[in-house]
Structures are given as structure tokens and as C-alpha cells.
Design a protein around this motif. Structure first.
Motif, mmCIF file in Angstrom:
data_model
loop_
_atom_site.group_PDB
_atom_site.id
_atom_site.type_symbol
_atom_site.label_atom_id
_atom_site.label_comp_id
_atom_site.label_asym_id
_atom_site.label_seq_id
_atom_site.Cartn_x
_atom_site.Cartn_y
_atom_site.Cartn_z
ATOM 1 N N ALA A 104 -51.676 -22.416 72.643
ATOM 2 C CA ALA A 104 -52.255 -23.040 73.838
ATOM 3 C C ALA A 104 -53.544 -22.338 74.246
ATOM 4 O O ALA A 104 -54.513 -22.986 74.659
ATOM 5 N N ALA A 146 -56.265 -23.446 71.801
ATOM 6 C CA ALA A 146 -56.680 -24.824 72.099
ATOM 7 C C ALA A 146 -57.585 -24.855 73.328
ATOM 8 O O ALA A 146 -58.615 -25.542 73.341
ATOM 9 N N ALA A 147 -57.231 -24.095 74.352
ATOM 10 C CA ALA A 147 -58.047 -24.050 75.573
ATOM 11 C C ALA A 147 -59.433 -23.476 75.286
ATOM 12 O O ALA A 147 -60.433 -23.938 75.847
ATOM 13 N N GLU A 181 -61.476 -26.205 73.477
ATOM 14 C CA GLU A 181 -61.863 -27.241 74.433
ATOM 15 C C GLU A 181 -62.973 -26.762 75.361
ATOM 16 O O GLU A 181 -63.935 -27.490 75.625
ATOM 17 N N ILE A 219 -61.370 -35.103 76.888
ATOM 18 C CA ILE A 219 -60.628 -34.683 75.707
ATOM 19 C C ILE A 219 -59.340 -35.495 75.693
ATOM 20 O O ILE A 219 -58.511 -35.372 76.593
ATOM 21 N N ASP A 268 -57.191 -35.883 72.790
ATOM 22 C CA ASP A 268 -56.157 -35.217 71.995
ATOM 23 C C ASP A 268 -56.526 -33.753 71.883
ATOM 24 O O ASP A 268 -57.693 -33.421 71.662
ATOM 25 N N PRO A 269 -55.553 -32.877 72.017
ATOM 26 C CA PRO A 269 -55.845 -31.447 71.907
ATOM 27 C C PRO A 269 -56.318 -31.090 70.502
ATOM 28 O O PRO A 269 -56.104 -31.855 69.551
ATOM 29 N N PRO A 270 -56.958 -29.953 70.356
ATOM 30 C CA PRO A 270 -57.454 -29.545 69.044
ATOM 31 C C PRO A 270 -56.342 -29.494 67.989
ATOM 32 O O PRO A 270 -55.222 -29.080 68.278
ATOM 33 N N GLU A 271 -56.702 -29.929 66.802
ATOM 34 C CA GLU A 271 -55.817 -29.806 65.645
ATOM 35 C C GLU A 271 -56.525 -28.931 64.627
ATOM 36 O O GLU A 271 -57.735 -29.051 64.438
ATOM 37 N N VAL A 329 -61.109 -32.338 67.498
ATOM 38 C CA VAL A 329 -60.764 -32.699 68.863
ATOM 39 C C VAL A 329 -61.202 -34.144 69.089
ATOM 40 O O VAL A 329 -62.356 -34.488 68.833
#
Length: 170
Positions: A19, A22-23, A26, A90, A92-95, A106
Motif C-alpha cells: 500500500a 502504491a501510494a 500515485e 486514478i 485502478d491502483p498501480p500494478e 496505473v
């Protein structure tokens, strides 16, 4: 008389590493978009251009530099719309390709309501509107980790809409 002792416990907060990563991606993506828009609003400001270019890699960096040079040549700039706020959502969260991947995808939806103007070309030195169309785009944006920060490296457009002022549902 009895003395009371005060016990303080060590309450460490555990943050989910996925998490947190991902933050970070973003936040860096949104900062890259913000700095790019600041540069397009004032294309003659070298510091704004350098800050925006620093958040981009490869062809995305080259395209921004060429676009800002074109804006300077034509005396163009972006201005905010008075009716529809520009935004980047955003969706979808990062993959990541793997657990140690330095590339993240993203999904974003951008409301590009910026007004393209020719600076000072209107009546009494006001800005003349060149284009005030609202364009909505949904894209997969690719960010790459370089020296501990995530930089905008590219993207794939998934859809484009005109005549609306918000991102459509998927």
C-alpha cells in the motif's frame, strides 16, 4: 501510600509495504501531471519546464519539451476552464510486473478542460482562445522507478470522449 506507575507501551504502526508503494507511485504520477500543467500554463518559465521534464523519461520527456517549444513559438499557454475543472483520477491502483519490478501501470482518467490561448492576442491585450474543447481520456500510464522516485515513462490511451465533462464509467 502506594505509588502508581505509568506504563507506556510501544505502539508501532505497521504500514502495508504494498500500500505504501502504491501510494508513492500515485503521488509521483499526480505530481508529474501537475508539474506538466504548470509548465504549459507558463511555457516561458524555465524552472517550471525543468521541473516538469525532470518527472518524465524518454519519449514522454521529449514530447513535453517539443510541446513547450511549440507553445513558446506560437505564444500559446493553457488557462483553466471557468466552467469545468481539469482533473486526473486514478481509477485502478498501480500494478507491478513482479514483486521487485521498477515499472508500474496505473489506469487514469483525465478531464482535460484546459483552454488553449494565444497570450495577449485578443482585444485590449487579452488572451485569445484558440481551443476550449473538453477532452476526456482514459489511459494506462507507465511509471518507472529511477533513483528512488517514480517518473512518467509512457502510456496507452484506452478511450477518448468529447461532449461530456466527466470521466465515464467503465
Amino acid at each position: 501510600r502506594r505509588q502508581r506507575q505509568l506504563c507506556i507501551r510501544d505502539s508501532t504502526t505497521t504500514i502495508d509495504p504494498a500500500a505504501a508503494l502504491a501510494a508513492e507511485v500515485e503521488a509521483d504520477l499526480l505530481e508529474a501531471f501537475r508539474l506538466g500543467r504548470e509548465a504549459w500554463q507558463d511555457p516561458f518559465d524555465v524552472e517550471k519546464e525543468e521541473a516538469a521534464l525532470d518527472r518524465r523519461l524518454g519519449i514522454v520527456r521529449d514530447d513535453l519539451a517539443a510541446s513547450l517549444a511549440d507553445y513558446r513559438d506560437r505564444n500559446y499557454a493553457l488557462r483553466p476552464s471557468e466552467t469545468v475543472p481539469a482533473s486526473v483520477a486514478i481509477e485502478d491502483p498501480p500494478e507491478f510486473a513482479g514483486p521487485k519490478s521498477d515499472v508500474a501501470r496505473v489506469r487514469v482518467c483525465e478531464v482535460n478542460s484546459w483552454v488553449l490561448v494565444e497570450v495577449g492576442a485578443g482585444p485590449n491585450g487579452t488572451d485569445a482562445i484558440v481551443n476550449d474543447d473538453i477532452l476526456i481520456t482514459r489511459s494506462d500510464v507507465f511509471m518507472r522507478n529511477v533513483d528512488g522516485g517514480w517518473k512518467f515513462e509512457g502510456g496507452n490511451e484506452l478511450g477518448e470522449w468529447q461532449g461530456i465533462d466527466e470521466c465515464p464509467g467503465e
